[in-house]
Design an enzyme around this catalytic site. Structure first.
Site, PDB file in Angstrom:
ATOM      1  N   GLU A 180       0.809  -1.194   0.036  1.00 51.69           N
ATOM      2  CA  GLU A 180      -0.014  -0.049   0.010  1.00 51.69           C
ATOM      3  C   GLU A 180       0.733   1.143   0.075  1.00 51.69           C
ATOM      4  OE1 GLU A 180      -2.928  -0.306   3.111  1.00 51.69           O
ATOM      5  OE2 GLU A 180      -4.059  -1.860   2.200  1.00 51.69           O
ATOM      6  N   GLU A 251      -6.578  -7.631  -0.746  1.00 53.04           N
ATOM      7  CA  GLU A 251      -7.088  -7.630   0.659  1.00 53.04           C
ATOM      8  C   GLU A 251      -8.393  -7.250   0.531  1.00 53.04           C
ATOM      9  OE1 GLU A 251      -5.157  -5.499   3.625  1.00 53.04           O
ATOM     10  OE2 GLU A 251      -3.068  -6.199   2.968  1.00 53.04           O
TER      11      GLU A 251
HETATM   12  C1  LIG Z   1      -7.104   0.462   6.440  1.00 56.37           C
HETATM   13  C2  LIG Z   1      -7.757   0.898   5.516  1.00 56.37           C
HETATM   14  O1  LIG Z   1      -7.526   1.366   4.314  1.00 56.37           O
HETATM   15  N1  LIG Z   1      -9.129   0.785   5.502  1.00 56.37           N
HETATM   16  C3  LIG Z   1     -10.365   1.100   4.517  1.00 56.37           C
HETATM   17  C4  LIG Z   1     -10.955  -0.141   4.150  1.00 56.37           C
HETATM   18  O2  LIG Z   1     -12.017   0.167   3.273  1.00 56.37           O
HETATM   19  C5  LIG Z   1     -12.950   1.015   3.785  1.00 56.37           C
HETATM   20  C6  LIG Z   1     -14.091   1.130   2.734  1.00 56.37           C
HETATM   21  O3  LIG Z   1     -13.454   0.869   1.511  1.00 56.37           O
HETATM   22  C7  LIG Z   1     -12.115   2.492   4.140  1.00 56.37           C
HETATM   23  O4  LIG Z   1     -13.168   3.239   4.731  1.00 56.37           O
HETATM   24  C8  LIG Z   1     -11.148   2.110   4.972  1.00 56.37           C
HETATM   25  O5  LIG Z   1     -10.555   3.434   5.428  1.00 56.37           O
END
Ligand SMILES: CC(=O)N[C@H]1CO[C@H](CO)[C@@H](O)[C@@H]1O
Ligand SMILES: *[C@@H]1O[C@H](CO)[C@@H](O)[C@H](O)[C@H]1NC(C)=O
Ligand SMILES: *[C@@H]1O[C@H](CO)[C@@H](O)[C@H](O)[C@H]1NC(C)=O
Ligand SMILES: *[C@@H]1O[C@H](CO)[C@@H](O)[C@H](O)[C@H]1NC(C)=O
Ligand SMILES: *[C@@H]1O[C@H](CO)[C@@H](O)[C@H](O)[C@H]1NC(C)=O
Length: 826
Positions: A180, A251
């Site tokens: 990421e 993921e």
């Molecule tokens: C850790 C992270 O990136 N969480 C994200 C996961 O996805 C949701 C919805 O798509 C986001 O709101 C989160 O911030």
């Protein structure tokens, strides 16, 4: 520049051209394994978050759930605790884990990172990196790149030496570099883009013979594949950055991780299934990974800042390795349905057209007779009836129906036909005998005794080097009268406990969103010498964001103020402070058999004092069910069984609805011997060990539900799911049926509720009640079919129940059963 590009082109050519690519390559449609395009379902299981004894069964349950690939990170800070000193033993035996995956005939994806985030302390980076001169993590920085390449090479070489890459006949089909990165890239300015290019090139040069991915990196350099992370990749993914790359979802969060004091978040099986089906259909996705498929336990001090010790317990396999229904079963049914569509999905032509204002079809048409359709209803609240090729289909709100032959619907993402299970914990031992406990009060150090002294407040992490969660700050000063004052402590550490003249005066803590802990408390100073001892505590190191090496924690400012006179303020921030890293009990390792003898334990006294160690011994409960300590009457600290840390506990911090964040703490069976197991607790605030219990954890309820009204109005379904497709209570065959199954070793011992008719709720309703229509024969029929059996299945036919309780109305069958071990002996 020219030379570099030439070199790059050669690398690209070798991978894409397949010269060294062995058995795994890819194109715009999917990964290609042994010449075959594949739709792959993958599940994350992190080897250090369970035990080698649990691995075979976790992997087997994943396989049974329709998972093709097990995905894991590599955990750098556990594998290389000191530069060049490696550990691949026990829970860290990566080779054994990958070989277990291979033994069960599954593939593996190895995400080396080596920055992994993963709610793992320091995002997986070893803390010693912090002391490398001029280092800037995750950027175009020579020292960081040196160590990153060194560890990546170490892991790749280890895998190669055991022939674990698919190109060598092994199970690893995919690897990941970085993690990421695009989320933080802008913060590194001109040092970001060259780092991405370097990381990709460095990875490809390791010559694994299998493709690499970079997740959440839209510009992942060829031949590295960019992949999607998130909950809704079916909607949000912009797609691969080249028509020659497949759509991969690395993921897909099955829920979200939990933090101490944070809001819990769950995600329904229906929501996951909808997004997976949409990704496959609308994004032509061919690889979906569930993060996590099994979460497990953050043993020891491995969790990141404020992460609970239990990790993704809500995943399809729970923390204890038990199947979580209906999530596991609903996704298993989804996988089976999508696999039936493989041929047209992978080789057919794709069309997409509306079926209504908010309904659409994704159709994959292959050779004659090869056709698969995904019918989507985007409106979440209302169902819709749509028509495809003159047949009509009823789509519940926010759902996707899967038609592997473009005619018969075998699965709808909103209709859960899998059974439900309920987890229960039963106390098998209560530690309520004070005579069985010993206690040891840890020492509150004083300024004079400390060897490290500075005229300032030191940064916490740099001082402890993560050898301990704990850092003592001590000071000593003269005061000329006895008086009441206010002690003010401003800290960027997670918790602070304050002692004045060896007396506990108060604590403060933060949470995941507001990390600091600020304390203001009344204190009494004496005429003469006064001692302040402040214990700063970290609940794991941060794991995300740019410039992790610059983070600061610990005390920032300390003041003593007159109670009524604000002008009477003494600032201690730049006074002389003495430091002690860790607790005495930690130095002596009093949590293991050998170290335990070094402390002067005494009989148990008043059981609510801060900084107390407690120890006792216990025998292992018989049976094979997973075990957990209920530490609900303790506050905060760490627990060890036979010298192995089962993790940090923090039962006194509560989530917004008032429940403790975590009371149950997994004790793996493999940590135990038959008798005389040493249990040691370190308690910071003060707790009561006399009420803690050891519990078995099991699924002892199984509930199945099926309804005729779920049938599409026109088409009778045909039996096109294979007989071992694992559809538990599916509508396949002419009649829907309910199947109830107990976990292994258990049988159905009681029918708690059964109704053939119109029970108003399904398995997820808390109170199961009869509806206006009910066959009075239900209980007898169900008991006859189910009692004493591991599994039973009952058709929703009038014949089974000896008559129609309400002609003309569609009927449902709801069965809620209790499972237990067969009665032993008489
Ligand atoms: C850790 C992270 O990136 N969480 C994200 C996961 O996805 C949701 C919805 O798509 C986001 O709101 C989160 O911030
Ligand atoms: C990693 O670095 C060490 C020196 O710190 C060196 O001895 C070792 O060979 C390197 N390993 C790899 C795989 O590059
Ligand atoms: C649908 O029905 C119409 C009218 O009955 C018919 O002409 C058409 O061929 C049918 N289409 C399909 C795909 O069966
Ligand atoms: C503090 O103690 C000193 C020495 O024991 C004494 O002389 C003084 O009077 C005390 N001051 C107060 C305010 O009690
Ligand atoms: C402590 O010392 C630092 C460095 O000299 C200075 O910047 C800071 O203002 C001082 N803080 C206080 C509260 O005196």
């Amino acid at each position: 520049m020219t030379v570099w590009w030439l070199c790059w082109v050669v690398l690209v050519a070798t991978v894409i051209g397949g010269v060294h690519s062995g058995d795994v390559s890819y194109d715009g449609r999917s990964l290609i394994i042994n010449g075959e395009h594949r739709i792959l379902f993958s599940g994350s299981i992190h080897y250090p978050r369970s035990t080698p004894q649990m691995w075979p069964s976790l992997i087997a349950k994943a396989k049974e759930g329709g998972i093709d690939v097990i995905q894991t990170y590599a955990f750098w800070n556990q594998h290389e605790p000191q530069p060049g000193q490696y550990n691949f033993e026990g829970r860290l035996d990566l080779v054994r884990f990958i070989k277990e995956i291979q033994a069960q005939g599954l593939y593996a994806t190895l995400r080396i990172g080596p920055f992994i985030e993963a709610e793992w302390t320091y995002g997986g980076l070893p803390f010693w990196l912090h002391d490398v001169k001029d280092i800037v993590y995750r950027s175009d920085n020579e020292p960081f790149k040196f160590y990153m390449q060194n560890f990546t090479t170490k892991i790749v070489d280890l895998m190669k030496s055991e022939n674990l890459y698919a190109s060598q006949g092994g199970p690893i089909i995919l690897s990941q570099i970085e993690n990421e990165y695009q989320m933080v890239e802008a913060a590194f300015h001109e040092s970001g883009p060259p780092y991405v290019l370097w990381a990709a090139k460095m990875a490809v040069e390791r010559n694994t013979g299998v493709p690499w991915v970079m997740c959440k990196q839209d510009d992942a350099p060829d031949p590295v594949i960019n992949s999607c992370n998130g909950m809704k990749c079916g909607e949000t993914f912009k797609g691969p950055n080249s028509p020659n790359k497949p759509a991969i979802w690395t993921e897909n969060w099955t829920t979200s991780y939990q933090t101490f004091g944070g809001k819990p978040r769950t995600r329904t099986a229906q929501d996951i299934a909808f997004n997976v089906a949409l990704f496959i259909a609308a994004k032509k996705g061919s690889y979906v990974n569930y993060y996590m498929y099994h979460g497990g336990t953050n043993f020891g001090r491995t969790g990141s800042a404020y992460a609970t010790t239990s990790y993704y317990d809500q995943a399809p396999i729970d923390e204890y390795g038990l199947i979580r229904q209906p999530k596991w079963g609903h996704l298993k049914d989804l996988h089976a349905a999508i696999k039936l569509c493989s041929t047209p999905l992978l080789s057919g032509t794709y069309t997409n057209f509306p079926l209504g204002e908010s309904q659409e079809a994704h159709v994959f048409q292959g050779k004659p007779g090869e056709c698969a359709a995904f019918l989507v209803n985007h409106i979440s609240t209302t169902s819709a009836t749509v028509t495809l090729q003159n047949r009509s289909y009823n789509l519940p709100g926010g759902s996707i129906s899967i038609l592997p032959d473009c005619q018969n619907e075998v699965f709808n993402t909103a209709l859960v036909s899998s059974q439900f299970s309920t987890r229960s914990t039963v106390p098998v031992k209560i530690f309520n005998s004070a005579e069985q406990w010993k206690e040891f009060h840890d020492v509150i150090p004083n300024f004079e005794e400390t060897s490290l002294k500075e005229n300032k407040l030191l940064e916490h992490m740099t001082t402890t080097k993560d050898k301990s969660d704990y850092l003592w700050y001590t000071s000593s000063f003269q005061h000329d009268s006895s008086s009441d004052k206010l002690l003010q402590v401003y800290s960027l550490g997670h918790v602070v406990h304050a002692f004045v003249n060896n007396v506990y005066v108060g604590s403060a803590h933060g949470n995941h969103d507001n990390v600091g802990s600020n304390l203001e408390t009344s204190i009494s100073l004496t005429n003469g010498t006064n001692k302040i001892s402040l214990l700063s505590v970290m609940v794991g190191l941060p794991d995300s964001g740019a410039y992790l090496e610059r983070r600061v924690a610990g005390l920032r400012r300390v003041r003593i103020q007159g109670k009524d006179d604000k002008a009477d303020t003494q600032d201690f921030t730049n006074k002389s402070w003495g430091y002690e890293v860790g607790l005495l009990g930690e130095h002596l390792q009093i949590y293991n058999d050998e170290g335990s003898d070094k402390a002067q334990w005494s009989n148990m006294g008043n059981p609510t004092q801060p900084l107390m160690w407690y120890k006792t011994t216990f025998d292992a409960p018989s049976g094979i069910e997973p075990l957990a300590l209920n530490l609900g009457t303790m506050s905060k600290g760490e627990a060890w069984v036979n010298g192995q840390s089962i993790g940090r506990y923090w039962a006194s911090v509560r989530i917004p609805n008032g429940d403790p964040s975590q009371t149950l703490y997994h004790v793996p069976r493999s940590f135990l011997k038959p008798s005389g197991n040493l249990l040691v607790l370190f308690e910071e605030f003060g707790g009561n060990p006399l009420q803690i219990t050891l519990n078995t954890v099991s699924n002892d309820r199984a509930c199945g539900y099926a309804s005729e009204s779920h049938l599409s109005p026109v088409t009778p379904r045909e039996e096109i799911m294979g007989s071992d497709s694992g559809m538990h209570t599916s509508d396949h065959g002419r009649r829907p049926r309910v199947q109830v199954e107990c976990p292994s070793g258990k049988t159905i011992s009681k029918i708690v509720f059964a109704s053939f008719g119109s029970p108003p709720g399904g398995c997820d309703s808390e109170n199961k009640v009869l509806g206006s229509c009910h066959s009075i024969n239900t209980k007898e029929v169900v008991e006859k079919a189910c009692l004493g059996k591991t599994r039973c299945s009952i058709d929703l036919s009038i014949k089974s129940f000896g008559g129609d309780p309400c002609p003309g109305t569609p009927k449902a069958l709801l069965v809620d059963a209790e499972c237990s071990f067969r009665a032993l002996g008489s």
